[in-house]
Each structure stands twice: as C-alpha cells, then as structure tokens.
Design a protein around this motif. Structure first.
Motif, PDB file in Angstrom:
ATOM      1  N   ASP A 149       0.810  -0.676   0.442  1.00 22.17           N
ATOM      2  CA  ASP A 149       0.042   0.408   0.379  1.00 22.17           C
ATOM      3  C   ASP A 149       0.515   1.237  -0.175  1.00 22.17           C
ATOM      4  OD1 ASP A 149      -1.767   1.188  -0.330  1.00 22.17           O
ATOM      5  OD2 ASP A 149      -2.587   1.683   2.334  1.00 22.17           O
ATOM      6  N   PHE A 150       2.131   1.000  -0.826  1.00 22.36           N
ATOM      7  CA  PHE A 150       3.075   1.650  -0.461  1.00 22.36           C
ATOM      8  C   PHE A 150       2.096   3.588  -1.363  1.00 22.36           C
ATOM      9  CE2 PHE A 150       4.516   0.923  -4.940  1.00 22.36           C
ATOM     10  CZ  PHE A 150       3.692  -0.047  -4.360  1.00 22.36           C
ATOM     11  N   ASN A 151       1.373   3.520  -2.299  1.00 26.53           N
ATOM     12  CA  ASN A 151       1.251   4.839  -3.022  1.00 26.53           C
ATOM     13  C   ASN A 151       0.472   4.999  -2.440  1.00 26.53           C
ATOM     14  OD1 ASN A 151       3.590   5.582  -5.119  1.00 26.53           O
ATOM     15  ND2 ASN A 151       3.168   3.884  -6.499  1.00 26.53           N
ATOM     16  N   SER A 152      -0.549   4.897  -1.722  1.00 28.59           N
ATOM     17  CA  SER A 152      -1.477   5.272  -1.757  1.00 28.59           C
ATOM     18  C   SER A 152      -1.914   7.160  -0.404  1.00 28.59           C
ATOM     19  CB  SER A 152      -2.506   4.587  -0.248  1.00 28.59           C
ATOM     20  OG  SER A 152      -2.407   5.169   0.638  1.00 28.59           O
ATOM     21  N   PRO A 153      -2.526   7.787  -1.471  1.00 23.57           N
ATOM     22  CA  PRO A 153      -2.706   8.980  -0.964  1.00 23.57           C
ATOM     23  C   PRO A 153      -2.416   9.278   0.743  1.00 23.57           C
ATOM     24  CG  PRO A 153      -4.653   9.039  -2.173  1.00 23.57           C
ATOM     25  CD  PRO A 153      -4.315   7.137  -2.533  1.00 23.57           C
ATOM     26  N   VAL A 210      -0.859   6.919   2.529  1.00 21.24           N
ATOM     27  CA  VAL A 210       0.151   6.864   3.135  1.00 21.24           C
ATOM     28  C   VAL A 210       1.485   7.362   2.618  1.00 21.24           C
ATOM     29  CG1 VAL A 210       2.273   4.917   2.606  1.00 21.24           C
ATOM     30  CG2 VAL A 210      -0.497   3.817   3.033  1.00 21.24           C
ATOM     31  N   LEU A 211       0.795   8.294   1.392  1.00 22.07           N
ATOM     32  CA  LEU A 211       2.000   9.786   1.002  1.00 22.07           C
ATOM     33  C   LEU A 211       2.152  10.413   2.201  1.00 22.07           C
ATOM     34  CD1 LEU A 211       1.671   8.915  -2.548  1.00 22.07           C
ATOM     35  CD2 LEU A 211       3.534   7.934  -1.344  1.00 22.07           C
ATOM     36  N   ASN A 212       0.795  10.400   2.749  1.00 24.67           N
ATOM     37  CA  ASN A 212       0.802  11.862   3.372  1.00 24.67           C
ATOM     38  C   ASN A 212       1.771  11.304   4.459  1.00 24.67           C
ATOM     39  OD1 ASN A 212      -0.090  14.755   4.497  1.00 24.67           O
ATOM     40  ND2 ASN A 212      -1.699  13.324   5.375  1.00 24.67           N
ATOM     41  N   GLY A 213       1.239  10.400   5.037  1.00 19.55           N
ATOM     42  CA  GLY A 213       1.817   9.737   6.285  1.00 19.55           C
ATOM     43  C   GLY A 213       3.643   9.754   5.958  1.00 19.55           C
ATOM     44  N   LYS A 214       4.044   9.694   4.776  1.00 17.69           N
ATOM     45  CA  LYS A 214       5.531   9.710   4.733  1.00 17.69           C
ATOM     46  C   LYS A 214       6.184  10.942   5.308  1.00 17.69           C
ATOM     47  CE  LYS A 214       8.236   8.237   0.980  1.00 17.69           C
ATOM     48  NZ  LYS A 214       9.011   8.004  -0.252  1.00 17.69           N
ATOM     49  N   ARG A 242      -2.318  12.374  11.734  1.00 14.78           N
ATOM     50  CA  ARG A 242      -1.673  10.886  13.427  1.00 14.78           C
ATOM     51  C   ARG A 242      -2.100   9.980  11.922  1.00 14.78           C
ATOM     52  NH1 ARG A 242      -4.500  14.345  16.938  1.00 14.78           N
ATOM     53  NH2 ARG A 242      -6.049  12.328  17.685  1.00 14.78           N
ATOM     54  N   ASN A 243      -3.326   9.899  11.681  1.00 16.94           N
ATOM     55  CA  ASN A 243      -3.584   8.258  11.510  1.00 16.94           C
ATOM     56  C   ASN A 243      -2.737   7.598   9.861  1.00 16.94           C
ATOM     57  OD1 ASN A 243      -5.673   7.944  13.247  1.00 16.94           O
ATOM     58  ND2 ASN A 243      -7.020   8.612  12.444  1.00 16.94           N
ATOM     59  N   ASP A 244      -2.939   9.008   8.812  1.00 18.01           N
ATOM     60  CA  ASP A 244      -2.089   9.268   8.087  1.00 18.01           C
ATOM     61  C   ASP A 244      -1.052   8.320   8.293  1.00 18.01           C
ATOM     62  OD1 ASP A 244      -3.888   9.664   6.310  1.00 18.01           O
ATOM     63  OD2 ASP A 244      -3.387  11.500   5.888  1.00 18.01           O
ATOM     64  N   LEU A 245      -0.107   8.854   9.494  1.00 16.04           N
ATOM     65  CA  LEU A 245       1.505   8.552   9.697  1.00 16.04           C
ATOM     66  C   LEU A 245       2.016   7.267  10.134  1.00 16.04           C
ATOM     67  CD1 LEU A 245       4.760   9.206  10.622  1.00 16.04           C
ATOM     68  CD2 LEU A 245       3.750   9.798  12.813  1.00 16.04           C
ATOM     69  N   ILE A 246       0.624   6.852  10.917  1.00 16.30           N
ATOM     70  CA  ILE A 246       0.756   5.160  11.500  1.00 16.30           C
ATOM     71  C   ILE A 246       0.245   4.771  10.105  1.00 16.30           C
ATOM     72  CG2 ILE A 246      -0.967   3.291  12.817  1.00 16.30           C
ATOM     73  CD1 ILE A 246       0.157   5.943  14.414  1.00 16.30           C
ATOM     74  N   LYS A 247      -0.545   5.035   9.317  1.00 16.55           N
ATOM     75  CA  LYS A 247      -0.455   4.255   8.078  1.00 16.55           C
ATOM     76  C   LYS A 247       0.869   3.978   7.178  1.00 16.55           C
ATOM     77  CE  LYS A 247      -5.315   4.457   6.898  1.00 16.55           C
ATOM     78  NZ  LYS A 247      -6.455   5.769   6.225  1.00 16.55           N
ATOM     79  N   PHE A 248       1.307   4.855   7.376  1.00 21.57           N
ATOM     80  CA  PHE A 248       2.737   5.374   6.291  1.00 21.57           C
ATOM     81  C   PHE A 248       3.604   3.696   7.154  1.00 21.57           C
ATOM     82  CE2 PHE A 248       7.424   6.688   7.159  1.00 21.57           C
ATOM     83  CZ  PHE A 248       7.647   5.952   5.709  1.00 21.57           C
ATOM     84  N   LEU A 249       4.153   3.819   8.716  1.00 22.43           N
ATOM     85  CA  LEU A 249       4.389   2.952   9.377  1.00 22.43           C
ATOM     86  C   LEU A 249       4.278   1.306   8.877  1.00 22.43           C
ATOM     87  CD1 LEU A 249       4.376   4.986  12.906  1.00 22.43           C
ATOM     88  CD2 LEU A 249       6.731   4.271  10.884  1.00 22.43           C
ATOM     89  N   ARG A 250       3.011   1.706   9.084  1.00 26.09           N
ATOM     90  CA  ARG A 250       1.814   0.438   8.532  1.00 26.09           C
ATOM     91  C   ARG A 250       2.729  -0.525   7.470  1.00 26.09           C
ATOM     92  NH1 ARG A 250      -3.581  -0.267  11.572  1.00 26.09           N
ATOM     93  NH2 ARG A 250      -3.464   1.461  10.542  1.00 26.09           N
ATOM     94  N   SER A 251       2.727   0.125   6.548  1.00 29.11           N
ATOM     95  CA  SER A 251       2.788  -0.261   5.416  1.00 29.11           C
ATOM     96  C   SER A 251       4.141  -0.547   5.222  1.00 29.11           C
ATOM     97  CB  SER A 251       3.202   1.618   3.997  1.00 29.11           C
ATOM     98  OG  SER A 251       3.910   2.363   4.418  1.00 29.11           O
TER      99      SER A 251
END
Lengths: 362, 454
Positions: B314-318, B320-324, B444-453
């Motif tokens: 899921d590295f390219n979802s909006p 996850v990219l925002n979380g990054k 905050r949630n997007d950051l967690i999604k990034f970490l989970r990816s």
C-alpha cells in the motif's frame, strides 16, 4: 503399506479421469485428500493406543514389539500429511498442534532416564510432578518452547525404544522398564506413555475436525475463499516441503552435520521411511488434485511428473539406516543428488505457481 | 494477480528497479506477506547457500537439550537459561510480545539485563544474578525467579482534545532463588526484536553510520546521535557497536554467540563461560564445555545474515504518501534515517551495494526518563548509558501483527500499538513527539498508515 499405495493410486486415477480440472476441483480434491490423510493418521493412532495399553498391562518382549510396530504404522499416514503444512493451516497456525505432535529433536532427559542420568526426567521426578496427566504433559510442552518437548510421536518413540546407543540398530529399551518391581518408576512410565498416546489422538482429532466435509470449519473457509489463495497454499505446502523442510532441514542438515540427532526418528531408526512418506505426501497432492492440468504448459507438467517418479526411486534406493547412510562415503553423493532433485522440483513448482498467477516466493 | 504483475515487473526490469522504497531490502526483498514473512532467505537464494541457511535455521529453531544427551550437537542447555531455543522468543523470526495485557507474569520473550551501581557510579554485573536474569534451569538447578509486570496508567491529550492512555510497566521480581536483588540494582528489560534484514545492517559502511553522528549536537537541532564503541572479541579491539538494544555488539557473529550464551546457556569459543554467579553452586557444578562449534555458530550467523525483509504494501495510497510527508515534517527521520546504501564487503553478493530502507541511523539516543533504565545516567553497556537506546529499524513493523499476532512495540513491548510507541518517545525525541501531538487526527492516522506500510 501396499494397500495404501493402491488406494492413493486409484484416487489419483479417479481425479485424472474427470473431464475438466478446474481450480475449484483441485481445491475440493485437495481438501478430500487432507481429510483422508488425517483420518487415516487418527485410525492408526487408535490402533497404536490399543497396542500401547496391551503392552503396559502385559509388558513383554512380544507386546513391546507389537506396540513398536503400531507406532511405525501410525507414522506412515502422518508423514504423508506434512505436505499440508507451511501456510498457516490448522496444523501450524498459532493454536495448531504441530509442536505438540511432531516436535524434534527432543530432550529425552526431560522425559525419562538417559545414560549417565538415571534419575532424569518427568517420569522420575515424583516431587515436582506427583501426577502425570494430559494437562501436565501439554503444559510442559506448550509454552512457546520455554520448556522442552514432552509430547508427540517422538516422545512416544523414545518411551518405546529408548536412546539409540548402538551403531547399526535402533534404541533397545528393555520391556522390564515397564515391569513393576523391575523398572524404576515403571508405573509412572506406563502412565506417561499412555497419556502421551491419548494426547496424540486428541490432537489428530482436532485436525480431522478442521478438515471434515460439510462442517463450519477451516475446510469450509478454505474451499470458499479466493481460489488463487487456496492454490497458493496448496503449492506452498509442496514447495516448502520439497525445497526446504525435507531436502533442507531433514536431509541436508543431517548430511552436513553427520549427526545422528539430525535424523527425524532417531530412536526407532525409521528416518528413511519418514523421508519417503514426506515425499509421497507431495506426490499424493499432485496426483489427487491434478493441479498440473491447470496450466497449458504440458512440457513443464511432464517434467515434474518425471522428476517425482525419479525422486521416489532415488529415495527408495537410499541405504538404511539413514543415520549410517549420512556417514557412508558411497551413500552421501546419492543423498545429495536426491536433495538437488527435490530443490529442482521446488523451482519447477514455483514456475507452476507463476503460471497460475499466484506466485509462491521461494 | 497483483502479485503476478509485481513478479513480472521484477523479472523484466534491471537492478535499479529495486532501489525504490517499495523494496526495503533491495534485490533480496521477499514478496511473501504471510505468517512466514520474516522467515525467508534473501529472494532468489538457491542451491548450497539456501541449504546452509537451512542448517542455520535448524539450530535457530531447534530446542537445545540438557547434557548428557544422545544429541550431542544440540546439547549443553543451561544450567540456567531464558529459553531453550532462539525461536522461543523470536517466534517465526519475529518479535516478542513482552508484556501481558493486564498485571501478570512477563512473556518468555522479555529478558532483563542487570547491573549493580558501585560507590563511584561504576556498574558491574549483579553479584548473585550476574548480567542477566534467567528464570529457567535444567533439572537439579534452581531458576533465578519470576518477573511480574504491574501497570500504571499515564493519561494525556492530543492538541485536538482527544485523550489517550499509556500503560507504564513496573517490574516486580518474585520467587527469587538467590536472595533479594538489593538496592542500587538497575534492571533493563529487553524484548526479542524481529530478525529481518540484519545482514544488510551489518554491511553498512562504518563511515556512513558515523557521518550521521553528532554527539555534541553541534548542529543544535536537539538530536545528537552517538556511536557505541564496544570491544570486539573477534577483532580484539574497540569497534563500532551495531546490534542489540544498546548497540553493544559489533557484528552478528558476536551478537549471536552472546545470545546463545546469555539466553540459552550455550557456550562457544567466543563466550566459553556459563552465566553462573559465585553463589549459584548447582549452576557452577553443572557447567558444560563449549556447547556449539565454531562451524555451527557460523551457519546460524549466515542464517541471520540472509533473512530477507518483506516488500512494502500500500505504498502509493494518498494517505500513506501523506503519512510519509508527515513523518519528515515532524522530524522522525532525524533518527529513523530512511535509507542507506550497503557496502561491498559481504561474501554474499545480495547484501552488497544495495539501496536499503531500514529507517534507523544505527546510533544511540537519549530517549528520556520514561524509557530509561534509570533516570540518572550510568554506563550500562559499553558506552551506552541507562538513558540511551539504539534507534531500532522500522522496516517490517506493519507485519508484526501478521507474523506474531500482536502489535506490541518498544524495548519491552509496553506500547500496545504504533501510536503509543510514538507517544512514549522522550528525551531527544520529545520535540518530534510534541509535534505528533499537535497534528490533526487525519495526519496522525496517515502517519500510522505509513508506518504500517513499512
């Protein structure tokens, strides 16, 4: 033995005779095979239980030999079931009984006396373990490896054969170990053996239940989920069995270390059959499911069929016992060659998984 | 289908394909995302190398047994130990759980290092319990005791008003077999980390790690980053520490040999002495000679060097990219350095010259009072103090749940999820943590999604 081979062959013919192999027919046939193999393992374990009970109530040379023979018979279907592992199915999911059934090598001194330690083991430790029962033995085995192996086929094997201290034969535990008044803690040893056998049956029963048809169980999920995922599981089992577990862990590790302990059934010297049974498991899946027919690549399918036949022949021809074969300069090249063939088979099965668009990473 | 396409993609494109953060371990990245995701050799490992990996795996997985046994290669367990196999704590090569849900006994995968503080502030192994607390023992020897965790609730709020609760563990040692631990004992909990990608971390050039060090914080950004220097038994000199929670081991061979010795009571040519203290008479009497040969230790080391890292999801979802983006905005990358290129010195080609994305700078950082072993600063392992921890890599974090069935993080598993792991950050990471608290809920949630990816 002969009877079972015939049975599996006829099952295979039945499948091949089906006009069109579909992903769903492969998955259904696989589920039938898993159920059948675990059911047979359970049936044989029940015979083992009967013979164990007969032996401990009448300990003698003949009754011990009968119990040993039943153990050998019980291993045959279970060995063929191990191809159903390596994808987090009921056997080796978090709660699965794999570790309780088939863990090895085991710390025999954790169970009973060994050479140099006459008072070792749960059998002889009355103070800490006054009562030997199912709860005790499972609790001592199940703590994520915290404690040692106390249950399963190899615990029973050790209680029937004892340590293998001879060069060219199996373990030679005297039947008097179970004669009250002769064997130290004979009564407790008998209870241990009986309890471990009961547990074996419980664990096999959970596997039979998980794969029984027409129930709300794992099998129902397996046949209902995304076909690619189920095919991936089926192929993963064969690929990891052929390419890593059997050829690697069970054969190459022993070949490399030349250690007697690295053979699977070290007390009974039955490792040569463990190896063949494990491989038959792979052949059974190919034959029963007809999975190779799902691809148009008949060349690859034929190559795989031929290789399976070749490996079967090579494994049957390996010198016995395995713990001596790994030391024998004439046998070692043959063992290594069969390992290489199994790895090649794994590579070809990976190609099949790619053709079926559900690649197995290996 | 997605995986099939991905595979085709892998086959068609050249090596450069792998130098994207989708492939954290470069060309050796594994595509398997199942429960076995942390257990694969570097992708494409074949033939003899794969078999040697299996041999190492066998000794990593297999239970070690009491001496004497008829299994001499796996003989020599204890006399006191934490576990009978490596796998017992690194289950499926994954991460230990550490703590129970509610007050109760700690998990097998959590061990405790011990030190006694002397009059002049110097730290030495505990006189009765040694360097490490070993709860278990072979027959005829007493295990050292049990450890319980009792939780204390810490409450906090995000800037947007949403409340959170953290559970701080306090450790209670019970059934102590050799008397009280006594005052001035420091206990340092350590959970078993996942085994992925270690060979790549070992192959990062020392100067690339040191380039990130700023021990005096000369750039004044609030983040220092210190190298640990440890005595290498193999090289017989002080050298850069890389492995362990405080970077106290210089390479995987020494890390593994130390773990065999401390955790399983398996002696080797590198660590020939069992961890029995002078008051542990039964333990001393049941000591065994060198338990694992150099050859087998090398194979286990090869195994640990070649374990792969799973591909990102899921590295390219909006989101996850925002979380990054948020990850960088709030300065997480100051310690969790996203990328390195490995050196060229490994005998395994797949570990050489790979662009990798481990998200660690391999350096020590003061992580604040809450995570410290002691709020004062004492040297604990080589140059690492009671307040310092090596930045742990973040790769694979999102798969811990799949492999190990839990989402426990940090050095003792006190964080019950990734959000809590961030909220526990203090010391040099305090500013980043405060930035996190100020984020909107979506960020905050997007950051967690990034970490989970990862």
């Amino acid at each position: 033995m002969l009877k079972r081979s015939i049975l599996l062959i006829s099952l295979g013919l039945g499948m091949n005779a089906t006009a069109a192999t579909t992903a769903q027919s492969v998955i259904e046939a696989y589920s039938n095979l898993v159920y059948k193999t675990y059911s047979e393992s359970l049936d044989k374990a029940i015979v083992l239980q009967e013979d164990v009970e007969f032996f401990i109530s009448n300990p003698g040379v003949m009754t011990l030999e009968m119990a040993r023979e039943s153990w050998r018979q019980a291993r045959a279907p279970y060995g063929q079931s191990e191809v159903f592992r390596f994808y987090n199915g009921p056997i080796d999911s978090d709660e699965g009984p794999e570790g309780l059934l088939n863990a090895w090598p085991l710390d025999e001194a954790y169970i009973d006396y060994v050479e140099g330690a006459p008072n070792a083991g749960i059998v002889n430790n009355i103070a800490d373990y006054p009562v030997i029962n199912k709860e005790l033995l499972s609790s001592l085995n199940e703590l994520n490896g915290e404690k040692n192996v106390s249950t399963g086929y190899h615990a029973i094997e050790f209680l029937l054969w004892g340590q293998d201290l001879s060069i060219d034969g199996a373990g030679d535990r005297p039947h008097t170990d179970y004669v009250i008044g002769l064997g130290k803690n004979a009564q407790r040893r008998a209870v241990y053996l009986s309890t471990a056998t009961d547990l074996l049956i419980d664990h096999l029963q959970t596997l039979v239940d998980a794969w029984a048809p027409n129930k709300a169980n794992y099998r129902a999920e397996f046949v209902a989920k995304d076909q690619k995922e189920s095919l991936n599981n089926i192929l993963s089992g064969m690929i990891f069995m052929s390419g890593d577990e059997l050829s690697g862990e069970r054969m190459f590790v022993a070949w490399e270390t030349q250690g007697q302990e690295d053979e699977h059934s070290c007390f009974s010297d039955m490792t040569h059959m463990d190896i063949q049974w494990n491989f038959w498991g792979i052949a059974n899946v190919l034959k029963a499911t007809g999975i190779l027919a799902l691809t148009d690549n008949t060349v690859l399918a034929t190559t795989i069929d031929n290789r399976v036949a070749k490996i079967n022949k090579m494994l049957a021809g390996l010198p016995v016992p395995f713990d001596q074969a790994i030391l024998d300069e004439n046998a070692r090249p043959e063992i290594l060659a069969s390992i290489e063939e199994m790895e090649q088979l794994a590579i070809e099965l990976v190609e099949i998984s790619e053709e079926l668009e559900t690649p197995v990473q290996w | 289908m997605v995986r099939a396409l991905l595979l085709t993609f892998l086959c068609v494109f050249s090596l450069n394909t792998y130098s994207s953060d989708k492939f954290p371990a470069g060309a050796g990245t594994t595509l398997d995302l199942s429960v076995n995701a942390f257990s694969h050799p570097m992708s494409g490992t074949r033939g003899m190398l794969r078999r040697q990996f299996q041999v190492g795996n066998s000794f990593f997985k297999g239970a070690w047994v009491t001496s004497p046994s008829s299994t001499p290669l796996r003989d020599g367990l204890g006399p006191i130990f934490n576990a009978t196999s490596c796998t017992a704590c690194h289950l499926l090569d994954g991460r230990g759980r550490g703590l129970p849900d509610v007050d109760g006994k700690t998990d097998i995968s959590l061990l405790f290092r011990l030190k006694k503080i002397g009059a002049n502030g110097e730290t030495t192994p505990h006189s009765k319990y040694g360097d490490q607390f070993q709860p278990h023992s072979i027959e005829g020897v007493k295990g050292e005791g049990e450890v319980f965790a009792k939780f204390e609730t810490i409450k906090g709020k995000f800037a947007d008003g949403q409340a959170y609760e953290l559970k701080k563990p306090n450790y209670i040692f019970r059934k102590l077999a050799y008397g009280k631990l006594g005052n001035n004992t420091i206990v340092s909990p350590r959970v078993a980390p996942q085994m992925i990608g270690l060979g790549l971390l070992e192959n990062i050039n020392e100067e690339d790690i040191l380039a990130g060090a700023d021990p005096e914080d000369l750039d004044n950004d609030g983040i220092s980053g210190r190298a640990n220097y440890v005595f290498s038994i193999v090289e017989q000199r002080q050298t850069l520490g890389r492995f362990g929670w405080k970077a106290s081991r210089p390479n995987l061979l020494e890390q593994n040999a130390a773990a065999f010795n401390g955790d399983l009571g398996i002696t080797s040519s590198l660590f020939p002495t069992e961890e029995c203290s002078l008051v542990q008479i039964d333990c001393l009497e049941k000591q065994t000679q060198q338990d694992i040969s150099n050859e087998l230790l090398d194979k286990v080391t090869l195994y640990t060097q070649l374990i792969s890292v799973p591909v990102r999801r899921d590295f390219n979802s909006p989101s996850v990219l925002n979380g990054k983006k948020v990850f960088h905005q709030i300065n997480c990358q100051a310690c969790h350095r996203p990328e390195f290129t490995t050196g060229t010195n490994s005998k395994f080609e797949v570990l050489n010259n790979q662009k990798i994305y481990p998200y660690t700078d391999m350096l020590l950082h003061d992580m604040g009072d809450e995570l410290a072993d002691d709020t004062r600063s004492y040297q604990f392992e080589a140059k690492a103090t009671t307040r310092e921890w090596r930045t742990p890599p973040l790769w694979g974090l999102g798969l811990v749940k799949t492999v190990n069935g839990h989402t426990r993080y940090l050095h003792d598993g006190r964080a019950r999820n990734l959000q809590e792991a961030i909220l526990w950050h203090g010391g040099e990471a305090k500013q980043a943590k405060n930035n996190f608290i100020k984020l909107t809920k979506k960020d905050r949630n997007d950051l967690i999604k990034f970490l989970r990816s990862l």
